[in-house]
Design a protein around this motif. Structure first.
Motif, PDB file in Angstrom:
ATOM      1  N   ARG A  52       5.856 -12.167 -16.177  1.00 27.77           N
ATOM      2  CA  ARG A  52       5.897 -12.583 -14.735  1.00 27.77           C
ATOM      3  C   ARG A  52       6.175 -14.190 -14.697  1.00 27.77           C
ATOM      4  N   PRO A  53       6.561 -14.840 -13.753  1.00 30.25           N
ATOM      5  CA  PRO A  53       6.700 -16.213 -13.604  1.00 30.25           C
ATOM      6  C   PRO A  53       5.546 -16.800 -13.888  1.00 30.25           C
ATOM      7  N   HIS A  54       5.619 -17.906 -14.641  1.00 28.66           N
ATOM      8  CA  HIS A  54       4.472 -18.664 -14.869  1.00 28.66           C
ATOM      9  C   HIS A  54       4.858 -20.215 -15.151  1.00 28.66           C
ATOM     10  N   PRO A  55       4.089 -21.247 -15.376  1.00 29.72           N
ATOM     11  CA  PRO A  55       4.409 -22.353 -15.580  1.00 29.72           C
ATOM     12  C   PRO A  55       4.134 -23.121 -17.033  1.00 29.72           C
ATOM     13  N   HIS A  56       4.721 -23.902 -17.233  1.00 31.31           N
ATOM     14  CA  HIS A  56       4.496 -24.865 -18.575  1.00 31.31           C
ATOM     15  C   HIS A  56       4.788 -26.380 -18.165  1.00 31.31           C
ATOM     16  N   ILE A  57       3.969 -27.199 -19.042  1.00 31.09           N
ATOM     17  CA  ILE A  57       4.118 -28.603 -19.144  1.00 31.09           C
ATOM     18  C   ILE A  57       3.921 -29.192 -20.553  1.00 31.09           C
ATOM     19  N   GLY A  58       4.555 -30.402 -20.801  1.00 32.80           N
ATOM     20  CA  GLY A  58       4.332 -31.085 -22.017  1.00 32.80           C
ATOM     21  C   GLY A  58       4.757 -30.533 -23.117  1.00 32.80           C
ATOM     22  N   LEU A  59       5.569 -29.335 -23.422  1.00 27.55           N
ATOM     23  CA  LEU A  59       6.008 -28.657 -24.526  1.00 27.55           C
ATOM     24  C   LEU A  59       7.346 -28.335 -24.278  1.00 27.55           C
ATOM     25  N   ALA A  60       7.936 -27.513 -25.515  1.00 30.37           N
ATOM     26  CA  ALA A  60       9.048 -26.849 -25.571  1.00 30.37           C
ATOM     27  C   ALA A  60       9.002 -25.391 -26.008  1.00 30.37           C
ATOM     28  N   THR A  61       9.262 -24.474 -25.495  1.00 32.06           N
ATOM     29  CA  THR A  61       9.019 -22.848 -25.971  1.00 32.06           C
ATOM     30  C   THR A  61      10.522 -22.581 -26.789  1.00 32.06           C
ATOM     31  N   VAL A  62      10.152 -22.239 -28.023  1.00 33.33           N
ATOM     32  CA  VAL A  62      11.212 -21.516 -28.859  1.00 33.33           C
ATOM     33  C   VAL A  62      11.077 -20.029 -28.927  1.00 33.33           C
ATOM     34  N   THR A  63      12.061 -19.183 -28.457  1.00 28.98           N
ATOM     35  CA  THR A  63      12.182 -17.921 -28.694  1.00 28.98           C
ATOM     36  C   THR A  63      13.099 -17.466 -29.656  1.00 28.98           C
ATOM     37  N   TRP A  64      12.544 -16.527 -30.574  1.00 24.88           N
ATOM     38  CA  TRP A  64      13.487 -16.139 -31.877  1.00 24.88           C
ATOM     39  C   TRP A  64      13.256 -14.650 -31.912  1.00 24.88           C
ATOM     40  N   LEU A  65      14.195 -13.905 -31.880  1.00 23.74           N
ATOM     41  CA  LEU A  65      14.185 -12.358 -32.054  1.00 23.74           C
ATOM     42  C   LEU A  65      14.639 -11.884 -33.421  1.00 23.74           C
ATOM     43  N   PHE A  66      13.984 -10.833 -33.939  1.00 23.58           N
ATOM     44  CA  PHE A  66      14.674 -10.047 -34.811  1.00 23.58           C
ATOM     45  C   PHE A  66      15.179  -8.710 -34.483  1.00 23.58           C
ATOM     46  N   ASP A  67      14.691  -8.180 -33.448  1.00 24.77           N
ATOM     47  CA  ASP A  67      15.144  -6.932 -32.641  1.00 24.77           C
ATOM     48  C   ASP A  67      14.806  -7.196 -31.370  1.00 24.77           C
ATOM     49  N   GLY A  68      15.782  -6.246 -30.668  1.00 20.61           N
ATOM     50  CA  GLY A  68      15.592  -6.432 -29.037  1.00 20.61           C
ATOM     51  C   GLY A  68      16.359  -7.263 -28.266  1.00 20.61           C
ATOM     52  N   ALA A  69      15.832  -7.415 -26.788  1.00 18.37           N
ATOM     53  CA  ALA A  69      16.556  -8.303 -26.309  1.00 18.37           C
ATOM     54  C   ALA A  69      15.519  -8.457 -24.844  1.00 18.37           C
ATOM     55  N   ILE A  70      15.592  -9.770 -24.520  1.00 17.38           N
ATOM     56  CA  ILE A  70      14.848 -10.529 -23.402  1.00 17.38           C
ATOM     57  C   ILE A  70      15.704 -11.190 -22.273  1.00 17.38           C
ATOM     58  N   MET A  71      15.420 -10.948 -21.090  1.00 18.32           N
ATOM     59  CA  MET A  71      15.988 -11.768 -19.971  1.00 18.32           C
ATOM     60  C   MET A  71      15.110 -12.969 -19.994  1.00 18.32           C
ATOM     61  N   HIS A  72      15.668 -14.114 -19.913  1.00 16.56           N
ATOM     62  CA  HIS A  72      15.129 -15.160 -19.390  1.00 16.56           C
ATOM     63  C   HIS A  72      15.558 -15.872 -18.354  1.00 16.56           C
ATOM     64  N   ARG A  73      14.565 -16.176 -17.561  1.00 12.71           N
ATOM     65  CA  ARG A  73      14.957 -16.810 -16.132  1.00 12.71           C
ATOM     66  C   ARG A  73      14.042 -18.161 -16.086  1.00 12.71           C
ATOM     67  N   ASP A  74      14.430 -19.209 -15.569  1.00 10.89           N
ATOM     68  CA  ASP A  74      13.658 -20.205 -15.198  1.00 10.89           C
ATOM     69  C   ASP A  74      14.210 -21.077 -13.953  1.00 10.89           C
ATOM     70  N   SER A  75      13.025 -21.928 -13.648  1.00 10.82           N
ATOM     71  CA  SER A  75      13.203 -22.560 -12.083  1.00 10.82           C
ATOM     72  C   SER A  75      14.269 -23.628 -12.206  1.00 10.82           C
ATOM     73  N   LEU A  76      15.018 -23.843 -13.156  1.00 10.85           N
ATOM     74  CA  LEU A  76      16.314 -24.682 -13.414  1.00 10.85           C
ATOM     75  C   LEU A  76      17.563 -23.952 -12.769  1.00 10.85           C
ATOM     76  N   GLY A  77      17.329 -22.469 -12.839  1.00 14.50           N
ATOM     77  CA  GLY A  77      18.306 -21.632 -12.302  1.00 14.50           C
ATOM     78  C   GLY A  77      19.067 -21.102 -13.751  1.00 14.50           C
ATOM     79  N   SER A  78      18.345 -21.268 -14.853  1.00 13.21           N
ATOM     80  CA  SER A  78      18.881 -20.711 -16.098  1.00 13.21           C
ATOM     81  C   SER A  78      18.870 -19.233 -16.289  1.00 13.21           C
ATOM     82  N   LYS A  79      19.699 -18.353 -16.501  1.00 15.64           N
ATOM     83  CA  LYS A  79      19.528 -17.090 -16.888  1.00 15.64           C
ATOM     84  C   LYS A  79      20.307 -16.663 -18.279  1.00 15.64           C
ATOM     85  N   ALA A  80      19.375 -16.050 -19.101  1.00 20.86           N
ATOM     86  CA  ALA A  80      20.284 -16.056 -20.295  1.00 20.86           C
ATOM     87  C   ALA A  80      19.286 -14.478 -21.110  1.00 20.86           C
TER      88      ALA A  80
END
Length: 291
Positions: A52-80
């Motif tokens: 579920r939606p949750h906050p972050h500060i002071g960092l950058a997250t890096v997501t890397w998949l070997f298998d599967g798919a994930i829907m990313h949404r953020d408060s900037l309006g990004s959807k990927a």
């Protein structure tokens, strides 16, 4: 190798998450301050990854998949949709909120899930940059007859990834066929490798599955495999200023983390368009805490 960090495993039911950083003995390797490996698993029909939606500060997250798919949404309006072979970099900076969920069209199907979630601490002077998001699939591939290495961030083996860096960073996925080997460059201040599949060794020392192996600084070392394996290489420039981690917040100043806690409780963070109905409450005792 100078240090081997065994993972702490969290069973989430549909899949397991194994965390090696931060650990009691070591908080960071280069800018990497949080390293999770999840899966491999098959999520049954009717279930999904639902972070579920949750906050972050002071960092950058890096997501890397070997298998599967994930829907990313953020408060900037990004959807990927995150898929294998592409890197998704979310820069939290002064504050961002995001969610990570399974694809709606796959909810009633069995689906694979296997990948890495890492956080990069932002360096001094850039901890409160403006939030941003990028998704890149055109990443350099270094190959020979028995090795295939995808450069996710930084420069390795003469190839440079286009992924944004805020401090010197290296990150790569290495696939070794039986008998494959390659040198691990010694340019980075700090380096570590994690075996995520199969079998591999560094300078003849076998790697344990899902453990983080911190390599000797300045030494050119050789990664190899007799039977074949998949290895993640990560690291970069050492940080001179310590970082604190509390839940999803990373910062050099504890007061900035305390302010973020209060901001989340008081609803001052922005919402995630398209995912406004749920959120993760501030925990009393977080699983991630470096202090």
């Amino acid at each position: 190798m100078i240090d081997t960090i065994q993972p702490v495993t969290h069973d989430l039911g549909a899949f397991k998450v194994r965390r090696v950083l931060p650990s009691p003995g070591r908080v960071m390797v280069g800018p990497f301050i949080f390293v999770d490996e999840f899966g491999p698993a098959t999520i049954p029909p009717g279930q999904a990854m639902d972070v579920r939606p949750h906050p972050h500060i002071g960092l950058a997250t890096v997501t890397w998949l070997f298998d599967g798919a994930i829907m990313h949404r953020d408060s900037l309006g990004s959807k990927a949709v995150i898929r294998p072979g592409q890197v998704n970099l979310m820069i939290a900076g002064k504050g961002i909120v995001h969610s990570e969920r399974g694809l709606p069209e796959e909810r009633e199907l069995a689906k694979k899930m296997f990948g890495m979630q890492t956080w990069l601490a932002l360096p001094d002077g850039l901890e409160e940059v403006a939030p941003a998001f990028e998704s890149l699939a055109d990443l350099p591939l270094v190959e020979d007859s028995c090795v295939s290495a995808r450069v996710i961030m930084g420069t390795l083996w003469g190839r440079t990834a286009p992924t944004t860096q805020h401090s010197p960073t290296i990150y790569a996925e290495i696939a070794l066929a039986p008998g494959g080997s390659l040198p691990i460059d010694a340019d980075a201040d700090e380096r570590a490798v994690m075996l995520v599949e199969g079998e591999a060794s560094v300078d003849g020392q076998d790697l344990a599955l899902y453990a983080l192996n911190v390599l000797t600084p300045g030494a050119v070392m050789k990664l190899g495999s007799t039977l074949g394996g998949r290895v993640m290489l990560l690291g970069g420039g050492a940080f001179a200023t310590p970082r604190h981690v509390w839940w999803n917040f990373v910062h050099s100043r504890r007061d900035a983390i305390n302010q973020a806690k209060d901001d989340w409780v008081q609803g001052r963070f922005p919402q995630v368009p398209g995912d406004e109905d749920e959120f993760i409450p501030l925990p009393q005792v977080p699983l991630t805490n470096s202090d």
